[in-house]
Motif scaffolding. Structure first.
Motif, PDB file in Angstrom:
ATOM      1  N   MET A   1      -0.878  -8.281  -5.043  1.00  9.30           N
ATOM      2  CA  MET A   1      -2.272  -7.998  -5.124  1.00  9.30           C
ATOM      3  C   MET A   1      -3.094  -9.165  -5.796  1.00  9.30           C
ATOM      4  O   MET A   1      -4.313  -9.271  -5.508  1.00  9.30           O
TER       5      MET A   1
ATOM      6  N   CYS B   1      -5.645  -5.644  -0.756  1.00  8.51           N
ATOM      7  CA  CYS B   1      -4.965  -5.016  -1.252  1.00  8.51           C
ATOM      8  C   CYS B   1      -5.234  -4.491  -2.738  1.00  8.51           C
ATOM      9  O   CYS B   1      -5.255  -3.306  -3.104  1.00  8.51           O
TER      10      CYS B   1
ATOM     11  N   VAL C   1       1.600   1.848  -3.797  1.00  6.39           N
ATOM     12  CA  VAL C   1       0.584   1.885  -4.780  1.00  6.39           C
ATOM     13  C   VAL C   1       0.538   3.020  -5.561  1.00  6.39           C
ATOM     14  O   VAL C   1       0.453   3.119  -6.922  1.00  6.39           O
TER      15      VAL C   1
ATOM     16  N   TYR D   1      -6.085  -0.967  -3.835  1.00 12.12           N
ATOM     17  CA  TYR D   1      -5.302  -0.292  -5.214  1.00 12.12           C
ATOM     18  C   TYR D   1      -6.520   0.383  -6.073  1.00 12.12           C
ATOM     19  O   TYR D   1      -6.431   1.323  -6.580  1.00 12.12           O
TER      20      TYR D   1
ATOM     21  N   LEU E   1       0.770  -1.196   0.002  1.00 11.41           N
ATOM     22  CA  LEU E   1       0.002  -0.045   0.084  1.00 11.41           C
ATOM     23  C   LEU E   1       0.971   1.330   0.081  1.00 11.41           C
ATOM     24  O   LEU E   1       0.436   2.222  -0.428  1.00 11.41           O
TER      25      LEU E   1
END
Length: 90
Positions: free
Chosen positions: A32, A38, A12, A42, A9
């Motif tokens: 991911m 996650c 991202v 995203y 994260l």
């Protein structure tokens, strides 16, 4: 190398901005692909980026601001409660 969600994260926005190398992008994507929280995060960040782009007219932030924001994003920490072994022995 396994990545934890906090590391994913934190990066991202680098991925969304196309600012990470191919190896980093592959590691993030691999994580991911196997982590629904996650990929959901995203997707949210992708929508925020799109909204900012539309509302800000596509202006590019100064490099100094981008660098400061990158540092702040990386400093963000997800805190979780972890019980100590002593707490479970009582």
């Amino acid at each position: 190398m396994e990545l934890d969600c906090t590391a994913v994260l934190a990066d991202v926005w680098l991925m969304l901005d196309g600012e990470c190398d191919a190896a980093t992008r592959a590691r993030l994507q691999h994580h991911m692909d196997h982590c629904s929280p996650c990929i959901e995060a995203y997707g949210i960040e992708e929508k925020v980026k799109g909204l900012l782009s539309r509302k800000c007219g596509g202006d590019r932030a100064p490099d100094s601001l981008r660098e400061r924001l990158t540092v702040e994003f990386r400093r963000t920490v997800t805190i979780t409660n972890v019980e100590s072994p002593q707490a479970t022995e009582s």
